[in-house]
Design an enzyme around this catalytic site. Structure first.
Site, PDB file in Angstrom:
ATOM      1  CG  ASP A 262       2.661   3.242   2.802  1.00 41.21           C
ATOM      2  OD1 ASP A 262       2.742   3.743   3.931  1.00 41.21           O
ATOM      3  OD2 ASP A 262       3.431   2.356   2.386  1.00 41.21           O
ATOM      4  CD  GLU A 297       4.363   7.270   5.005  1.00 41.02           C
ATOM      5  OE1 GLU A 297       4.859   7.124   6.132  1.00 41.02           O
ATOM      6  OE2 GLU A 297       4.041   6.313   4.279  1.00 41.02           O
TER       7      GLU A 297
END
Length: 603
Positions: A262, A297
Site C-alpha cells: 500500500d 501502489e
C-alpha cells in the site's frame, strides 16, 4: 509439510517444550513477560532488546509484555491477538497446520486478480465463508484472489489499512489456521492468493510502540496518516528488519503467492538501497522455486521500480490508477478532484494501453499544487495492473457508488472488455463480475474522540466537492463508524444469483483471455504498440507480439455513433475474438467495440 518463519523477535516455541520471547524496547528501563498469571522478569540485552524464557508455555497460552512496571502491551510481532490489539497475544504453533506439497504458484502473465474484503464479502464475514465462494471464482476464470489487509486493528470491522499488529490476522475473520485453510483451498483450485500489506504507517488506536520503541518512527518524514516509519535514521536497521520479516512471514508461513504494498510513495527513505528495494531482494532470495509476485501502489508512477517477474530489487506489477481515471472520466463525465488531471482522457487511455502510465511524478494533492507530468517512460505492459473499480475508487466516494450506478450499462460492458482483453493484468473488485450494485463505503469501528474526528474529517473532505458539498453541510453523508454502514457494504448474493448476463459476459471475456492472450503474453513486445484516434471518442490500438502476431482493438468510447477509419493495415487471417454493441465495417454504434487476432503483413 509444515512451515514456520524464523524471525529475531516475537515468540518462538522450543522443540523440547516451552517458549522464548523477544521484544525490542529501547526506551524501556525494564520489561517483564506475563504468561497468563505468571510474571517472568526479562533479561536486558544490548541495543534495547529484552528476552524471556517460559519453560511451561504451550500453544494457546495468552501473554503480554510489561513495560517499566506500569504498562501492559501486546507483542508487536504477535501471531494472533484474539481479543484485539488492546488484549493479550496468543502463543501459536505455526507448524501445527499441515500443508500439501506440490503448489508452486502461477506465472505473472496468467494473473486475473479478484480483490475482496473478507468482512464484507459474505454475510458471515469469515475466511471459511469466503472459502466456500472460491470454486465459483475459479470457474469464472479468476486466477488470483487478493485479500485486503488482515493486520489486527481495533473494533469489529474496518477496511484494514489502520492495522497495528502486522503479524496477527484480524480475529473477527477467523483463526490463523482458518486463514491457512483458505489459502490451501484456493491453491487446490489453481488460485493464487495475494495479500495487501501496509508498511507506510500504523493506525491511530492500539499502537503502543511510541511508548517503548520511539525509534520505530521518523522525526524527519511525515505522511498523510501521521508519523512515517523510520527507514533511514538511527535505529532503522531493526525497523527495516521488522517489515522485511513481515513480508517473508506471510509468504513463508501462510504460503501467500504475493503481496500488494500500500502507498509506497509514503514510505519515505533516503538510504540506498531503500526499504522497498531491500525487501524485494530478500524476498527473491528467500523464495526459490516459487512464483511469488510483488505489486505496488505508488502514486509517483516510478517506472524504475518495475521489471520482469522475479527481478531482485524490483517489482513485477503496479496498480495503474491512470487507466482507471481516464476511463472513468470517459464513462461518467466526472472531472472534479483528481479527475481534473485527465483532461484528454482518450489520449491518456491510449497512452496507458500502449506505454503503461499516462502521468508520472510526485503524488498530486487536493489543491493540485504539484501536478504530475505526462509520462515519458515506456513500460512492459505486464507491469501495470489495470482496473475499473477497486476498494479505493468506490469506497473513497461519499456514497460508495459502483460504476453501474454512474454510467450507462452498455458503456460498462465496453469498459469490461477493454479491461479483460488488454494485455495488462486485470483486477476486478468483489461483485464486479456479477454487476453488483452494493455500495462499498468507508467504514471503521472507532470509539470516543477518534470516532467523532473521523466523522468530521469525512464531512470536511467532501465539502470540497461541489456535488457533495450540500450533503456534507446537511450531515447527510453515511456515518463511517456506524454498524449500519458496514452492513450496507456486505455483498448481496441474491443479486448475484439473478445477474446471469454480467457473469456470462465476464466468463466469455476471460475465456478469450485464457485461450488466446495468456499463452502469448510472455512474447508481448515493449514499445512497439500503436494507438490511433480517428474520431473524437474513437480509439484503435494494435498490440504486437514477437513472432508477428497482433491484437487489434477498435472502440467507440462515446454515446454517439461514429465513422470507423484506420491507417493501420489489416491483419492477415484475422479472427474476431469479441464484439460489444453494434460495429460494422464503417460505422461504430454508441459504446461499441471489437477485437481481432491475426498476423501483421511483413513491413
Amino acid at each position: 509439510m509444515h512451515f514456520q518463519h524464523d524471525m529475531p523477535f516475537g515468540a518462538r516455541l522450543r522443540p523440547d517444550g516451552g517458549a522464548g520471547f523477544r521484544l525490542w524496547a529501547p526506551a524501556a528501563r525494564r520489561a517483564a513477560l506475563w504468561l497468563g498469571d505468571e510474571r517472568i522478569e526479562a533479561r536486558a540485552g544490548p541495543h534495547g532488546w529484552y528476552d524471556a524464557e517460559a519453560p511451561g508455555a504451550r500453544p494457546g497460552d495468552l501473554y503480554r509484555w510489561e513495560i517499566d512496571g506500569d504498562l501492559l502491551v501486546p507483542d508487536p510481532a504477535s501471531r494472533f491477538n484474539p481479543q484485539g490489539p488492546h488484549g493479550p497475544s496468543q502463543l501459536v504453533d505455526p507448524r501445527a497446520f499441515a500443508w500439501e506439497a506440490g503448489w508452486r504458484g502461477r506465472p505473472w502473465h496468467e494473473a486475473v486478480i479478484h480483490e475482496l474484503h473478507v468482512g464484507s464479502y459474505t454475510p458471515d464475514g469469515t475466511y471459511a465463508a469466503a472459502e466456500a465462494r472460491l470454486p465459483a471464482l475459479a470457474g469464472l476464470g479468476i486466477t488470483a484472489v487478493q485479500l485486503m489487509p488482515l493486520a489486527t486493528f481495533p473494533g469489529r470491522y474496518g477496511w484494514g489499512y489502520d492495522g497495528v499488529l502486522p503479524y496477527a490476522p484480524h480475529p473477527a475473520y477467523g483463526t490463523p489456521d482458518e486463514l491457512k485453510h483458505f489459502v490451501q483451498a484456493a491453491h487446490r483450485l489453481g488460485l493464487m492468493v495475494l495479500l495487501d500489506v501496509v508498511y507506510n504507517h500504523f493506525g491511530p488506536d492500539g499502537n503502543y510502540l511510541h511508548r517503548y520503541a520511539p525509534p520505530f518512527f521518523s522525526d524527519r518524514h511525515r505522511t498523510a496518516w501521521g508519523d512515517a516509519m523510520n527507514f533511514d535514521g538511527p535505529g532503522s536497521d531493526t525497523v527495516r528488519e521488522f517489515f522485511i520479516h513481515n513480508a517473508l512471514y506471510w509468504l513463508h508461513e501462510y504460503r501467500f503467492d504475493g503481496l500488494r504494498f500500500d502507498a509506497v510513495h509514503a514510505m519515505l527513505d533516503d538510504s540506498e538501497p531503500d526499504i522497498m528495494a531491500s525487501l524485494s531482494q530478500r524476498v527473491r532470495a528467500a523464495c526459490p522455486g516459487r512464483h511469488v509476485h510483488l505489486v505496488l501502489e505508488n502514486d509517483s508512477n516510478d517506472a524504475s521500480r518495475l521489471a520482469a517477474p522475479g527481478t531482485a530489487g524490483r517489482f513485477e506489477g503496479q496498480w495503474n490508477g491512470d487507466f482507471h481515471h481516464a476511463l472513468h472520466v470517459l464513462l461518467t463525465g466526472e472531472r472534479d478532484g483528481y479527475y481534473a488531471e485527465y483532461d484528454q482522457p482518450v489520449a491518456q487511455l491510449a497512452r496507458c494501453l500502449t506505454h503503461g502510465f499516462a502521468r508520472e511524478g510526485g503524488p498530486h494533492n487536493a489543491e493540485h499544487a504539484r501536478p504530475r507530468q505526462a509520462a515519458r517512460s515506456t513500460l512492459p505492459l505486464g507491469t501495470t495492473v489495470n482496473f475499473l473499480q477497486n476498494h479505493d475508487q468506490i469506497g473513497n466516494r461519499a456514497f460508495g457508488e459502483r460504476l453501474l450506478a454512474l454510467a450507462d450499462p452498455q458503456a460498462v460492458q465496453l469498459a469490461a472488455a477493454i479491461l479483460l482483453l488488454a494485455p495488462a493484468p486485470p483486477l476486478l473488485f468483489m461483485g464486479e463480475e456479477f454487476g453488483s450494485t452494493t455500495p462499498f463505503l468507508y467504514f471503521a469501528d472507532w470509539d470516543g474522540d477518534l470516532r467523532e474526528a473521523v466523522r468530521e474529517g469525512r464531512r470536511r473532505e467532501f465539502a470540497h466537492f461541489p456535488r457533495y458539498a450540500e450533503a456534507a453541510a446537511r450531515d447527510e453523508l453515511p456515518d463511517p463508524c456506524s454498524q449500519q454502514t458496514f452492513a450496507r457494504c456486505k455483498l448481496d448474493w441474491a443479486q448475484a444469483a439473478g445477474s446471469r448476463a454480467w457473469r456470462e459476459l465476464h466468463a466469455a471475456l476471460l475465456a478469450v483471455r485464457r485461450r488466446v492472450l495468456a499463452p502469448h503474453l510472455p512474447r508481448l513486445l515493449t514499445g512497439r504498440h500503436e494507438a490511433r484516434m480517428p474520431g473524437a471518442r474513437m480509439l484503435q490500438v494494435r498490440w504486437r507480439f514477437d513472432g508477428g502476431e497482433a491484437l487489434d482493438m477498435c472502440v467507440n468510447l462515446g454515446p454517439q455513433p461514429q465513422a470507423v477509419a484506420t491507417d493501420l493495415p489489416a491483419l492477415q487471417d484475422a479472427a474476431l475474438l469479441h464484439a460489444v454493441g453494434e460495429m460494422s465495417g464503417t460505422t461504430a454504434g454508441a459504446w461499441s467495440g471489437r477485437w481481432h487476432w491475426g498476423r501483421e503483413s511483413a513491413r
